[in-house]
Design a protein around this motif. Sequence first.
Motif, PDB file in Angstrom:
ATOM      1  N   ALA A  38       0.811  -1.219   0.000  1.00  0.00           N
ATOM      2  CA  ALA A  38       0.000   0.000   0.000  1.00  0.00           C
ATOM      3  C   ALA A  38       0.848   1.274   0.000  1.00  0.00           C
ATOM      4  O   ALA A  38       0.298   2.374  -0.098  1.00  0.00           O
ATOM      5  CB  ALA A  38      -0.941   0.009   1.206  1.00  0.00           C
ATOM      6  N   LEU A  39       2.155   1.133   0.101  1.00  0.00           N
ATOM      7  CA  LEU A  39       3.005   2.320   0.026  1.00  0.00           C
ATOM      8  C   LEU A  39       2.896   2.943  -1.365  1.00  0.00           C
ATOM      9  O   LEU A  39       2.608   2.241  -2.342  1.00  0.00           O
ATOM     10  CB  LEU A  39       4.475   1.934   0.270  1.00  0.00           C
ATOM     11  N   GLN A  44       7.893   2.420  -3.066  1.00  0.00           N
ATOM     12  CA  GLN A  44       8.261   1.008  -3.230  1.00  0.00           C
ATOM     13  C   GLN A  44       9.476   0.901  -4.151  1.00  0.00           C
ATOM     14  O   GLN A  44      10.421   0.152  -3.864  1.00  0.00           O
ATOM     15  CB  GLN A  44       7.091   0.216  -3.801  1.00  0.00           C
ATOM     16  N   ASP A  45       9.455   1.647  -5.252  1.00  0.00           N
ATOM     17  CA  ASP A  45      10.591   1.625  -6.182  1.00  0.00           C
ATOM     18  C   ASP A  45      11.863   2.133  -5.495  1.00  0.00           C
ATOM     19  O   ASP A  45      12.954   1.622  -5.756  1.00  0.00           O
ATOM     20  CB  ASP A  45      10.285   2.490  -7.408  1.00  0.00           C
ATOM     21  N   GLY A  49      15.211   0.014  -5.141  1.00  0.00           N
ATOM     22  CA  GLY A  49      16.443   0.588  -5.674  1.00  0.00           C
ATOM     23  C   GLY A  49      17.569   0.594  -4.649  1.00  0.00           C
ATOM     24  O   GLY A  49      18.740   0.339  -4.985  1.00  0.00           O
ATOM     25  N   ARG A  50      17.237   0.852  -3.410  1.00  0.00           N
ATOM     26  CA  ARG A  50      18.267   0.846  -2.364  1.00  0.00           C
ATOM     27  C   ARG A  50      18.795  -0.566  -2.121  1.00  0.00           C
ATOM     28  O   ARG A  50      19.985  -0.754  -1.880  1.00  0.00           O
ATOM     29  CB  ARG A  50      17.708   1.459  -1.088  1.00  0.00           C
ATOM     30  N   ARG A  77       7.128  -5.914  -9.313  1.00  0.00           N
ATOM     31  CA  ARG A  77       8.094  -4.987  -8.706  1.00  0.00           C
ATOM     32  C   ARG A  77       8.964  -5.708  -7.676  1.00  0.00           C
ATOM     33  O   ARG A  77      10.183  -5.657  -7.730  1.00  0.00           O
ATOM     34  CB  ARG A  77       7.322  -3.836  -8.062  1.00  0.00           C
ATOM     35  N   TRP A  78       8.324  -6.384  -6.734  1.00  0.00           N
ATOM     36  CA  TRP A  78       9.075  -6.986  -5.626  1.00  0.00           C
ATOM     37  C   TRP A  78       9.739  -8.296  -6.011  1.00  0.00           C
ATOM     38  O   TRP A  78      10.683  -8.745  -5.343  1.00  0.00           O
ATOM     39  CB  TRP A  78       8.156  -7.150  -4.406  1.00  0.00           C
TER      40      TRP A  78
END
Length: 93
Positions: A38-39, A44-45, A49-50, A77-78
């Motif tokens: 839900a972020l 989230q990206d 990226g980190r 994404r994840w």
Amino acid sequence: GCPVGCWFCIVPKLEGKTFTLIPDFPVRPVLCDNNLSALPAEFQDHIIGRYRAAGVPLMDANSGFEPRTFDDEVFARWSTINVGPWRFAYDDQ
Ligand code: SF4
């Protein structure tokens, strides 16, 4: 915090109903967050990226993702960094 407000959950009462975004969080194999899916997508990206930049494997996204907001986009994404289990919140769905 978490904006969802499941009736049984202590998170909104303890930590509020808005997210506190912490851009410079320590990158570690265990990532703790109330509701990753839900972020805001951009944040989230940022998290992903980190992890990529640090070369740290994400072994445990805990307490994970939430059924309402976990869709194909979130999974894609994840999937790029998650090497651990897919944890889903024990929410009311
Ligand atoms: S159970 Fe998860 S989705 Fe529901 S209010 Fe708590 S943190 Fe948010």
